[in-house]
Design a protein around this motif. Structure first.
Motif, PDB file in Angstrom:
ATOM      1  N   GLU A   1       1.102  77.857  82.207  1.00 33.09           N
ATOM      2  CA  GLU A   1       0.363  76.712  81.660  1.00 33.09           C
ATOM      3  C   GLU A   1       1.000  76.251  80.353  1.00 33.09           C
ATOM      4  O   GLU A   1       1.043  75.039  80.067  1.00 33.09           O
ATOM      5  N   ALA A   2       1.528  77.176  79.570  1.00 34.99           N
ATOM      6  CA  ALA A   2       2.236  76.798  78.341  1.00 34.99           C
ATOM      7  C   ALA A   2       3.455  75.939  78.670  1.00 34.99           C
ATOM      8  O   ALA A   2       3.749  74.960  77.972  1.00 34.99           O
ATOM      9  N   ARG A   3       4.158  76.293  79.744  1.00 30.90           N
ATOM     10  CA  ARG A   3       5.297  75.463  80.153  1.00 30.90           C
ATOM     11  C   ARG A   3       4.840  74.081  80.580  1.00 30.90           C
ATOM     12  O   ARG A   3       5.494  73.080  80.261  1.00 30.90           O
ATOM     13  N   ARG A   4       3.709  73.997  81.266  1.00 31.86           N
ATOM     14  CA  ARG A   4       3.185  72.680  81.650  1.00 31.86           C
ATOM     15  C   ARG A   4       2.813  71.861  80.416  1.00 31.86           C
ATOM     16  O   ARG A   4       3.035  70.644  80.373  1.00 31.86           O
ATOM     17  N   ALA A   5       2.249  72.517  79.409  1.00 26.90           N
ATOM     18  CA  ALA A   5       1.932  71.807  78.160  1.00 26.90           C
ATOM     19  C   ALA A   5       3.202  71.285  77.504  1.00 26.90           C
ATOM     20  O   ALA A   5       3.234  70.160  76.971  1.00 26.90           O
ATOM     21  N   HIS A   6       4.244  72.092  77.506  1.00 24.35           N
ATOM     22  CA  HIS A   6       5.554  71.648  77.000  1.00 24.35           C
ATOM     23  C   HIS A   6       6.030  70.417  77.753  1.00 24.35           C
ATOM     24  O   HIS A   6       6.496  69.437  77.154  1.00 24.35           O
ATOM     25  N   ASP A   7       5.923  70.452  79.075  1.00 21.71           N
ATOM     26  CA  ASP A   7       6.405  69.340  79.889  1.00 21.71           C
ATOM     27  C   ASP A   7       5.616  68.062  79.602  1.00 21.71           C
ATOM     28  O   ASP A   7       6.187  66.971  79.532  1.00 21.71           O
ATOM     29  N   VAL A   8       4.297  68.205  79.437  1.00 20.38           N
ATOM     30  CA  VAL A   8       3.454  67.048  79.115  1.00 20.38           C
ATOM     31  C   VAL A   8       3.843  66.462  77.763  1.00 20.38           C
ATOM     32  O   VAL A   8       4.031  65.248  77.621  1.00 20.38           O
ATOM     33  N   ALA A   9       3.964  67.317  76.762  1.00 21.94           N
ATOM     34  CA  ALA A   9       4.308  66.841  75.422  1.00 21.94           C
ATOM     35  C   ALA A   9       5.682  66.180  75.412  1.00 21.94           C
ATOM     36  O   ALA A   9       5.876  65.131  74.780  1.00 21.94           O
ATOM     37  N   THR A  10       6.634  66.783  76.108  1.00 27.45           N
ATOM     38  CA  THR A  10       7.980  66.208  76.165  1.00 27.45           C
ATOM     39  C   THR A  10       7.953  64.830  76.826  1.00 27.45           C
ATOM     40  O   THR A  10       8.622  63.894  76.358  1.00 27.45           O
ATOM     41  N   ALA A  11       7.183  64.695  77.894  1.00 26.08           N
ATOM     42  CA  ALA A  11       7.064  63.403  78.576  1.00 26.08           C
ATOM     43  C   ALA A  11       6.452  62.347  77.666  1.00 26.08           C
ATOM     44  O   ALA A  11       6.735  61.149  77.815  1.00 26.08           O
ATOM     45  N   LEU A  12       5.632  62.790  76.717  1.00 26.98           N
ATOM     46  CA  LEU A  12       4.986  61.876  75.782  1.00 26.98           C
ATOM     47  C   LEU A  12       5.734  61.796  74.450  1.00 26.98           C
ATOM     48  O   LEU A  12       5.185  61.335  73.453  1.00 26.98           O
ATOM     49  N   ASN A  13       6.979  62.271  74.448  1.00 27.53           N
ATOM     50  CA  ASN A  13       7.852  62.203  73.261  1.00 27.53           C
ATOM     51  C   ASN A  13       7.231  62.866  72.036  1.00 27.53           C
ATOM     52  O   ASN A  13       7.333  62.370  70.906  1.00 27.53           O
ATOM     53  N   THR A  14       6.592  64.003  72.265  1.00 29.28           N
ATOM     54  CA  THR A  14       5.921  64.738  71.191  1.00 29.28           C
ATOM     55  C   THR A  14       6.604  66.090  71.002  1.00 29.28           C
ATOM     56  O   THR A  14       6.663  66.893  71.936  1.00 29.28           O
ATOM     57  N   PRO A  15       7.131  66.371  69.809  1.00 27.84           N
ATOM     58  CA  PRO A  15       7.800  67.656  69.584  1.00 27.84           C
ATOM     59  C   PRO A  15       6.819  68.817  69.641  1.00 27.84           C
ATOM     60  O   PRO A  15       5.652  68.682  69.276  1.00 27.84           O
ATOM     61  N   VAL A  16       7.304  69.963  70.095  1.00 24.93           N
ATOM     62  CA  VAL A  16       6.467  71.159  70.172  1.00 24.93           C
ATOM     63  C   VAL A  16       7.176  72.318  69.486  1.00 24.93           C
ATOM     64  O   VAL A  16       8.391  72.308  69.276  1.00 24.93           O
ATOM     65  N   TRP A  17       6.377  73.314  69.126  1.00 29.47           N
ATOM     66  CA  TRP A  17       6.931  74.563  68.612  1.00 29.47           C
ATOM     67  C   TRP A  17       6.058  75.700  69.097  1.00 29.47           C
ATOM     68  O   TRP A  17       4.921  75.499  69.526  1.00 29.47           O
ATOM     69  N   CYS A  18       6.611  76.899  69.072  1.00 30.21           N
ATOM     70  CA  CYS A  18       5.942  78.063  69.662  1.00 30.21           C
ATOM     71  C   CYS A  18       5.174  78.828  68.593  1.00 30.21           C
ATOM     72  O   CYS A  18       5.769  79.351  67.646  1.00 30.21           O
ATOM     73  N   GLY A  19       3.869  78.894  68.752  1.00 30.19           N
ATOM     74  CA  GLY A  19       3.047  79.685  67.852  1.00 30.19           C
ATOM     75  C   GLY A  19       3.111  81.151  68.218  1.00 30.19           C
ATOM     76  O   GLY A  19       3.353  81.517  69.367  1.00 30.19           O
ATOM     77  N   GLY A  20       2.884  81.994  67.242  1.00 30.20           N
ATOM     78  CA  GLY A  20       2.898  83.426  67.484  1.00 30.20           C
ATOM     79  C   GLY A  20       1.761  84.111  66.757  1.00 30.20           C
ATOM     80  O   GLY A  20       1.085  83.497  65.920  1.00 30.20           O
ATOM     81  N   MET A  21       1.543  85.365  67.083  1.00 29.44           N
ATOM     82  CA  MET A  21       0.505  86.143  66.415  1.00 29.44           C
ATOM     83  C   MET A  21       1.106  87.488  66.000  1.00 29.44           C
ATOM     84  O   MET A  21       2.062  87.514  65.251  1.00 29.44           O
ATOM     85  N   LEU A  22       0.588  88.571  66.513  1.00 29.91           N
ATOM     86  CA  LEU A  22       1.091  89.892  66.117  1.00 29.91           C
ATOM     87  C   LEU A  22       1.753  90.579  67.301  1.00 29.91           C
ATOM     88  O   LEU A  22       1.567  91.774  67.525  1.00 29.91           O
ATOM     89  N   GLU A  23       2.545  89.831  68.071  1.00 31.31           N
ATOM     90  CA  GLU A  23       3.110  90.370  69.303  1.00 31.31           C
ATOM     91  C   GLU A  23       4.042  91.563  69.057  1.00 31.31           C
ATOM     92  O   GLU A  23       4.783  91.601  68.075  1.00 31.31           O
ATOM     93  N   THR A  24       3.987  92.507  69.980  1.00 33.22           N
ATOM     94  CA  THR A  24       5.022  93.540  70.027  1.00 33.22           C
ATOM     95  C   THR A  24       6.283  92.908  70.620  1.00 33.22           C
ATOM     96  O   THR A  24       6.324  91.705  70.903  1.00 33.22           O
ATOM     97  N   GLY A  25       7.295  93.719  70.856  1.00 34.32           N
ATOM     98  CA  GLY A  25       8.529  93.202  71.438  1.00 34.32           C
ATOM     99  C   GLY A  25       8.339  92.565  72.796  1.00 34.32           C
ATOM    100  O   GLY A  25       9.127  91.688  73.188  1.00 34.32           O
TER     101      GLY A  25
END
Length: 301
Positions: free
Chosen positions: A205-229
């Motif tokens: 679903e995150a990839r689909r959100a990327h695709d939607v934003a890209t189609a609408l000429n909207t830049p995206v960036w990847c949020g993070g939290m406290l992920e392990t490797g």
């Protein structure tokens, strides 16, 4: 998680693309669903020898990353912490802000490190309508963006702030799917999108959100939290997609861990390498994992 796993394991021809449908009857728990989908995807891709980066459509071997700095006791403490991260090689810094701790600390950081530092701020839903005029004062600092100043359901306030500010408005907590992403962009509530796979219920679903934003000429960036490797590897694969044009919150492993459960990710010239091996492209260090596990449960269909 124990409610999600049996329904998924009972599927005779299981793939990651089926996980969302199999767990759709359970309301909420997006992060648990994302973790389960990722486990299935990792196993699926290792079977065929494909990396997650290739599967998602990534195009980069290294991605620009930044670091997120929380609210400190004093402005002087904040400047010191930012200085430490700058010395480590981070070229983009995100400052957490809240009413009473915003213009002054941003002023101090900008004065200390100049315009060469890529700087953005995150309100984490702490502001209200009465703060609209005050937030426009942040325009003076040449910020990359102002992230989620208002509550998750306040697209109207974000849209209003966007009309008053030169600084781009970015949404985080408001965006839980590709559909909510499209709606927010169309409403004028944001012109930048923060994509967190856990918040969206999975990397597909995150990839689909990327695709939607890209189609609408909207830049995206990847949020993070406290992920392990493991989560860090997945976020790097996601951030290698072409629409991720701003540095993500995917700092090096030593930002949070003295010892990660995979080999550590290392910052080099403001970037981190994207794993290229099958699946997530990383291997769990069983020796480290044994030292930190407090309990183990086996779930079957």
């Amino acid at each position: 998680m124990r409610y999600l796993v049996p329904a998924v394991l009972a599927e005779p021809d299981l793939t990651a693309a089926k996980v969302a449908g199999l767990t759709d009857g359970i309301v909420g728990h997006r992060m648990a669903k994302a973790a389960l989908e990722l486990a299935v995807l990792d196993a699926q891709l290792r079977t065929v020898g494909m990396s997650m980066t290739e599967y998602l459509g990534g195009v980069r071997e290294r991605v620009d990353v930044g670091v997120s700095v929380g609210i400190t006791d004093t402005v002087e403490d904040l400047v010191r912490v930012v200085g430490d991260f700058r010395a480590q090689g981070y070229r983009r810094v995100k400052l957490k802000i809240q009413p009473g701790f915003d213009v002054e600390p941003v002023t101090a950081v900008r004065e200390a490190f100049g315009s060469a530092l890529a700087l953005q701020v995150d309100g984490n839903t702490a502001y209200r309508a009465k703060d609209l005029a005050h937030l426009t004062e942040l325009d003076a600092f040449g910020l990359l963006l102002i992230e989620q100043p208002f509550e998750h359901d306040a697209n109207d306030l974000h849209a209003e702030l966007a009309t008053r500010c030169v600084t781009p408005i970015c949404l985080d907590e408001s965006l839980t799917s590709s559909a909510t992403t499209a709606a927010a962009i169309h409403s004028g509530a944001c012109s930048v999108v923060n994509i967190k796979a856990g918040r969206m219920g999975g990397y597909l679903e995150a990839r689909r959100a990327h695709d939607v934003a890209t189609a609408l000429n909207t830049p995206v960036w990847c949020g993070g939290m406290l992920e392990t490797g493991l989560g860090r590897a997945a976020n790097l694969a996601l951030a290698s997609l072409p629409g991720f044009t701003l540095p993500g919150d995917i700092s090096a492993s030593d930002r949070y861990y003295a010892q990660d459960i995979t080999e550590p990710f290392v910052l080099v010239d403001g970037q981190v390498a994207v794993p290229q091996g099958p699946g997530l492209g990383v291997t769990v260090r069983e020796d480290v994992l044994r030292e930190v596990i407090t309990s183990r449960q086996t779930v079957s269909a």
